[in-house]
Structures are given as structure tokens and as C-alpha cells.
Design an enzyme around this catalytic site. Structure first.
Site, PDB file in Angstrom:
ATOM      1  N   HIS A   1      14.606  32.092  20.591  1.00 32.11           N
ATOM      2  CA  HIS A   1      15.984  32.405  20.209  1.00 32.11           C
ATOM      3  C   HIS A   1      16.917  31.376  20.799  1.00 32.11           C
ATOM      4  O   HIS A   1      16.756  31.012  21.973  1.00 32.11           O
ATOM      5  CB  HIS A   1      16.359  33.793  20.716  1.00 32.11           C
ATOM      6  CG  HIS A   1      17.804  34.125  20.448  1.00 32.11           C
ATOM      7  ND1 HIS A   1      18.244  34.480  19.192  1.00 32.11           N
ATOM      8  CD2 HIS A   1      18.886  34.106  21.266  1.00 32.11           C
ATOM      9  CE1 HIS A   1      19.555  34.685  19.252  1.00 32.11           C
ATOM     10  NE2 HIS A   1      19.970  34.464  20.492  1.00 32.11           N
TER      11      HIS A   1
ATOM     12  N   LEU B   1       0.844  -1.204   0.000  1.00 31.38           N
ATOM     13  CA  LEU B   1       0.000   0.000   0.000  1.00 31.38           C
ATOM     14  C   LEU B   1       0.883   1.259   0.000  1.00 31.38           C
ATOM     15  O   LEU B   1       2.084   1.192   0.232  1.00 31.38           O
ATOM     16  CB  LEU B   1      -0.895  -0.004   1.241  1.00 31.38           C
ATOM     17  CG  LEU B   1      -1.889  -1.183   1.351  1.00 31.38           C
ATOM     18  CD1 LEU B   1      -2.582  -1.183   2.710  1.00 31.38           C
ATOM     19  CD2 LEU B   1      -2.940  -1.105   0.236  1.00 31.38           C
TER      20      LEU B   1
END
Ligand code: FAD
Length: 463
Positions: free
Chosen positions: A442, A39
Site C-alpha cells: 500500500h 536484427l
């Protein structure tokens, strides 16, 4: 007649299998026809997943060989074990295709093994058995576009399928077509040691991509060692035991030239695949590009037959097909399924990556929309410097009057992940200022996105 279904999906690629799962979640009785042994369709077997596995492995190889010394990590005697790399790729593919089998069992989706043919609206034939179903969804996908004079043998002249299976690094790989698939595979084999030449008909690579980004991208790939022959057309390729001879000539006219290659990758695009579905017999209409024609609810001209994924119009991308699969399942269950085609991201998984969403500058100009540009380079981003990955920039295009984000384009490290923030912003109709005023951790690469959003108003902080 055997079992009766609410929905039979033909094809188990990302469009088909996701549709089958969503329809089953919504309480429908679902069958999914797949003729391959596993599949997952093109994406899991011969597309997205194996190519990303090889991109990752080849990137690790190149980094270890060339980039780590700069970090003070000295590794001697780095060697390539291509057989192991290919075996690992196979394991990754296997884990993914088996994962879809598990999801089918979990959601009680019946895998109808074999090739499906639409006998009539309401009936699908699979290997001599006819299954009755209220709805049929065509999700039969796409195949490589052939080129006259270039006969694919998947050994010396390959499509992406053969290029993912090479057992030896080619001395010289010639790639016909400078699109996404060609450039990703060009990167894999260059990193593993091949000389790579990309031949492109147009005078630019990655057609459709924002031109400024495409030009910068080409420069980076050139710096990495990929050679480009733009504005050239391939007129033929002949194979011999010693290699392949590719004939090329300038698109604008001029002398014919030959290029010697060990392997040629033909990657000039993909086309919808509808062979053997019986569409002509049932009268399902196709458009001028042989794609199944659908309305905004994915319905074909024949009641009870729908289509999604690569076989219909739109970008040939796994996530586009997945979203259509969810939408049509919800529509069939009486809900309001919907795909926002203005915000479908597009990613090239080279390194640096390229990612975009929404409009390019060229499109905005053509549409006569007044816009503002905000740009921020990764050379000014602390995290990118720490990583040693400073090629590229973030570019945000916003409506001049309303500041609404209309498009975003990123060339840089992990661009494919970074673009998600801008896709979400666009989905919610955000302005560049909304992005700029959002707190970004940051030091992260995502600060470059924030800075580009600030730059839309000419107030980037770190440049
Ligand atoms: C090398 C490569 C790399 C790619 N990388 C990316 C990427 O990084 N990101 C991305 O978004 N896209 C990528 N793509 C594109 C992506 O693979 C396709 O957009 C996606 O697979 C389309 O999904 P689909 O479900 O429409 O069709 P497919 O995935 O093509 O699946 C169709 C399935 O239908 C089956 N089928 C067809 N006809 C019948 C029938 N009559 N009976 C039974 N079964 C049938 C086929 O066997 C196949 O399994 C890549 C493609 C390639 C080739």
C-alpha cells in the site's frame, strides 16, 4: 556447401532471435538468416519498440502541456520538437537492434546476412551460398493487410511503418481499423495535436476484447478527443497534393460519404509473410489463412522444418513468438518445450492501458461455463487518485464452482504491468481467493487487483 549448422532460423524477429539464442544456450550450432540491415524484425524495427517510444514521448508532451498544472507544476511555452522526438525513437530502436547483435555474438549465433530460401529440408540458400543444417525454423513474421482501393505510399496513405515516421503532425489523421495498432498510433498523433477519426467496420473497437472493457475503453478514448465511426466500411481513398479523400459507407447499407484527411493510416490487421522462402517448392503446407501449418511441437509436414511466431496460428504478439522460440529450441535439444496458450497476455499501450489474459465474459458464456465476476474501479484506489489516473477498473472472472481465475481484464494506469500478477496466478492455477489473500503493498495500483479478487466473493473492502 559452406558451414554446417544444427539449426538455421529464418528471420530475426522476437520469435527467431530468441529461438536462436536459446538453441545456442543449449549447445546447438545456430545460424540466423536476416535480410534487413538490422536484427530484431518487425518488433524492434517497425513495431513494438518504436511505437512504445513514440507513445512514451507523446504522453510526456501531453502531460506537460495539460496535466501538470493540476499537480501545481506550471510549465509555460511547451513546444513540440517532432524531429527530436523521432530522433530519440531512432536511438531507442538502434540500442535494441544493436543489443540483439551483441547477444548473437555472446551466444555465438552466426548472422547469415541476406534473404533465406529453403532449397530442401536440410539446406538453406542465402545470397548464393547453400548452408547445410539439421533443422530449419521458419520465423519470417507478418506484414500489413492491404485494402482494395487504398494504395499505400507510406507518405499520405501509410501503414504503421509510415505512421511511425511522419515528419509533420497531420491536421486530420484518418485511421482505418479500430484494432490495437490503429488505436496506439491514433493516440500518439492525437496527443501531438492531430484531429483523429477512427473508421471501423464492426460496431465495436478492439474485436476479441471483453466487450464491457472495450466499451469503457472507447468512452475514454472519445473523452480524449478521438472520433469514432463504427459500422462503416472504407471503399477507397484518393490522394492529391492537398490531402486524401476517403470514401466510406455504412456496412448495413446507406449513402456513400467522403472524409477529407491529411494522412490515412491503414491498420486493418497483419497477415503471415512467407514470400521468397520457397515453401511451395519444398512442399511445406499452409492452412486456410496462409499460415504455416504446424503440429503441437511446431513441426511442419516436412521433417526437419519447423515454424514459430506470427507466421503460424495464434495471436500475433512478440511474447507469444518468443515463448514459441524457446519451446522449439528446447524440443530440438531433447527437452520438453511448451507454451501455455491459455495465459498469453494482451496489452494496448494507450493511456490508460488495456490488458487482458484468459477468457472474456463473452467466451465463457459461449462455452457455457458458470462464472463469477469481481470488479474494482481505480476511482477507489488511493494510488490512482494520487496519480490523477482514475479512469478504468480491474475485472476478474472466476469459475463459479472452483473459484479458479479464468480471465482478467484491466483498463487503467499501467494495466500492462498489473496484468502480470494475474498471468502468474493463472499459470499456477490460482483461485481468486489466492490472489485476494496475498498481501499487496500500500499504496499501489496492484491493490485494485486484490480488491477485484475480493469482489469475486462480494467482499471488496474499499468500495
Ligand atoms: C506498429 C506495431 C506495433 C506492435 N506492438 C506490439 C506490442 O506492443 N507488443 C507485442 O507483443 N506485439 C506488437 N506488435 C506485433 C509484433 O511486432 C509481432 O507479433 C512480432 O514482431 C512477430 O515476431 P516474429 O519474430 O514472428 O516476426 P517479425 O518480427 O515480423 O520478424 C520477421 C523477420 O523475418 C525476416 N525475414 C522474412 N523472410 C525472410 C527471408 N526469406 N530471409 C531472411 N529474413 C527474412 C524479416 O525481415 C523480419 O526481420 C506490433 C506490431 C506492429 C506492426
Amino acid at each position: 556447401m559452406s558451414d554446417t549448422f544444427d539449426v538455421i532460423v529464418i528471420g530475426s524477429g522476437p520469435a527467431g532471435y530468441v529461438c536462436a539464442i536459446r538453441a545456442a544456450q543449449l549447445g546447438l550450432k545456430v545460424g540466423c538468416v536476416e535480410k534487413w540491415a538490422t536484427l530484431g524484425g518487425t518488433c524492434l524495427n517497425i513495431g513494438c519498440i518504436p511505437s512504445k517510444a513514440l507513445l512514451q514521448s507523446s504522453e510526456e508532451f501531453e502531460k506537460t502541456k495539460h496535466a501538470l498544472a493540476d499537480h501545481g507544476v506550471v510549465v509555460d511555452g511547451v513546444k513540440l520538437d517532432l524531429a527530436r522526438m523521432q530522433a530519440r525513437k531512432g536511438e531507442v530502436v538502434n540500442a535494441n537492434t544493436k543489443g540483439v547483435e551483441f547477444l548473437f555474438r555472446k551466444n555465438k549465433v552466426t548472422w547469415l546476412k541476406g534473404a533465406g530460401r529453403i532449397v530442401a529440408a536440410g539446406t538453406v540458400g542465402v545470397g548464393g551460398t547453400a548452408y547445410a543444417t539439421k533443422n530449419i525454423i521458419i520465423a519470417s513474421g507478418s506484414e500489413s493487410v492491404p485494402l482494395s482501393g487504398v494504395t499505400v505510399d507510406e507518405k499520405q496513405i501509410v501503414t504503421s511503418t509510415g505512421a511511425l515516421e511522419l515528419e509533420k503532425v497531420p491536421g486530420h489523421l484518418v485511421v482505418i481499423g479500430g484494432g490495437v495498432i490503429g488505436l496506439e498510433l491514433a493516440s500518439v498523433w492525437r496527443r501531438l495535436g492531430a484531429e483523429v477519426t477512427v473508421i471501423e467496420f464492426l460496431d465495436r473497437i478492439v474485436p476479441g476484447m471483453d466487450t464491457e472493457v472495450a466499451t469503457a475503453f472507447q468512452r475514454v478514448l472519445k473523452k480524449q478527443g478521438i472520433k469514432f465511426r463504427l459500422g462503416m466500411k472504407v471503399t477507397g481513398a484518393t490522394t492529391a497534393d492537398t490531402g486524401v479523400t476517403v470514401s466510406v459507407e455504412p456496412v448495413k447499407g446507406g449513402a456513400v460519404e467522403t472524409i477529407a484527411a491529411d494522412v490515412v493510416l491503414l491498420s486493418i490487421g497483419r497477415r503471415p509473410y512467407t514470400e521468397g522462402l520457397g515453401l511451395e517448392d519444398v512442399g511445406v503446407a499452409l492452412d486456410d489463412h496462409k499460415r504455416v501449418k504446424v503440429d503441437s511441437h511446431y513441426a511442419t509436414n516436412i521433417p526437419g522444418i519447423y515454424a514459430i511466431g506470427d507466421v503460424i496460428a495464434g495471436p500475433m504478439l512478440a511474447h507469444k513468438g518468443e515463448d514459441e522460440g524457446v519451446a522449439v529450441a528446447e524440443i530440438l535439444a531433447g527437452q520438453v518445450g511448451h507454451v501455455n496458450y491459455n495465459v498469453i497476455p494482451n496489452v494496448v499501450y494507450t493511456w490508460p492501458e488495456v490488458a487482458s489474459v484468459g477468457r472474456s465474459e463473452e467466451e465463457l458464456k459461449a462455452e457455457g461455463v458458470a462464472y463469477t465476476v469481481g470488479k474494482f474501479p481505480f476511482t477507489a484506489n488511493g494510488r490512482a487518485r494520487a496519480m490523477g489516473d482514475t479512469d478504468g477498473f480491474v475485472k476478474i472472472l472466476a469459475d463459479k464452482a472452483t473459484d479458479r481465475v479464468l480471465g482478467a481484464h484491466i483498463l487503467g494506469p499501467d494495466a500492462g504491468t498489473l496484468i502480470a500478477e494475474l498471468v502468474t496466478a493463472m499459470e499456477f492455477g490460482a483461485s481468486a481467493e489466492d490472489v485476494a489473500r496475498t498481501c499487496h503493498a500500500h499504496p499501489t495500483l496492484s491493490e485494485a487487483v486484490k480488491e477485484a479478487a475480493l469482489a469475486v466473493e462480494g467482499r471488496a473492502l474499499h468500495i
